[in-house]
Design an enzyme around this catalytic site. Sequence first.
Site, short mmCIF file in Angstrom:
data_model
loop_
_atom_site.label_atom_id
_atom_site.label_comp_id
_atom_site.label_asym_id
_atom_site.label_seq_id
_atom_site.Cartn_x
_atom_site.Cartn_y
_atom_site.Cartn_z
CB CYS A 335 -0.98 -0.01 1.17
SG CYS A 335 -0.21 0.07 2.81
CG HIS A 386 -4.68 -0.29 3.56
ND1 HIS A 386 -3.79 -1.10 2.88
CD2 HIS A 386 -5.62 0.09 2.65
CE1 HIS A 386 -4.18 -1.23 1.62
NE2 HIS A 386 -5.28 -0.51 1.45
CG HIS A 398 -6.83 0.08 -1.90
ND1 HIS A 398 -6.87 -0.93 -0.97
CD2 HIS A 398 -7.96 -0.09 -2.65
CE1 HIS A 398 -7.96 -1.67 -1.12
NE2 HIS A 398 -8.65 -1.17 -2.14
#
Length: 428
Positions: A335, A386, A398
Amino acid sequence: MLYAQEAEASNYQVQPGDSLWKVANAHKVTVDQIVQWNNLTSTVIYPQQTLKVANTTTPTPKPATKPSTPAPSTSVTTYTVQSGDSLSKIGAQHKVSVDNLKKWNNLKSDLIFVGQKLTINGTAATPAQPTQPAQPTQPTQPAQPTQPTQPAPATTTYTVVSGDSLSKIGSKFKVSVADIKKWNNLKSDLIFVGQKLKINGKQATPSQPSQPTQPTQPTQPTQPTQPAPATTTTYTVVSGDSLSKIAVKFKTTVANIKEWNKLTSDVIFVGQKLTIGGAAAAPTQPVANPSPTKPPEPAKPPVDAAQAEKIVAIATSMVGVPYLWGGSTPAGFDCSGFIYYVYQQAGIPIPRTNSKGMDARSYYLDAPQVGDLVFFANTYTSGISHLGIYIGNNQFIHAGSKGITITSLNDSYWKKHFDSYKRFYAAD
């Protein structure tokens, strides 16, 4: 057979690395035409998406009627968007309004990109628009009838714009944040750009007279302000905080916190000291003296439209790339590595760090713009764990377990772990 071939040629399947501008050039059409033919609400596309690249509905009669009326189109100019341009800047340069630019070019939003061709029509801007804004002088007359405020069952729908917050909207319509949340069944103070809010003036009118009438009679209640310092609390902002979150925690309003601390915006930063207490208006001045040097830093202008377009174009071109722990190249991303790669390619230098490190290098936003960051907490570990890039329409892109994907913020899992919208200091 000829018609079948033409029908196939009018459709195009998006490939990795494509953008609307690239597809439009390849088929010798404009981005606006592709947006119109496919009913797109933004310029974001993704691999394997099928796009119409030719108008198969024989639109010959429509353009014939439109050009006939604005025949004096001899002053029509075509302008090519340059780096750093925005609709307001182009409008000022050509002495036309942003609304005209959007109407002439069938734009659904203020987002433009470098190399885009814009039609500038000087003739349509002169009398047509000034006469319309001149009419609002009539609504000022019916505005006098305070009577309609009594039968105020007339509910107004307000569309959230960039920079809005519930406290700002409440001040605009002279209603409370609690009322707006009740009318719209909101569980928190979080709102997003494009969201429709119901504003009901019926409940707002009694609340206003009730407040001024009470303080005017007991004007002496300046005395309660004396014992109030005993209830004043100093709160230190921590990661994940926002004014609305702090207000809920202390059972007060965002407007109160801003007034007590002399804040001119909703931007706060980790480590900032906030005074919580009704009579703390005077004590907030000594607290505000050491801090004014810090708040101006996050109060930066919004992301440039061309820069945002570039970020989204690079990010969406990576859809389908697999997830790879520690990866930061098109061979595979995690990420934070995905964010690092996209921003570097967009010309925004940021350090290669993890999600918590990027959280520490960005500041909070009440309403995100395309290209801003979306942070999530408590996914595979506690705290910030995240992040992704906001691409508009309440969606973000993402690097998840399935690789680079586009996901809705209304998704039950991500909605549960949502933490905040933020923006890199380096992006301003």
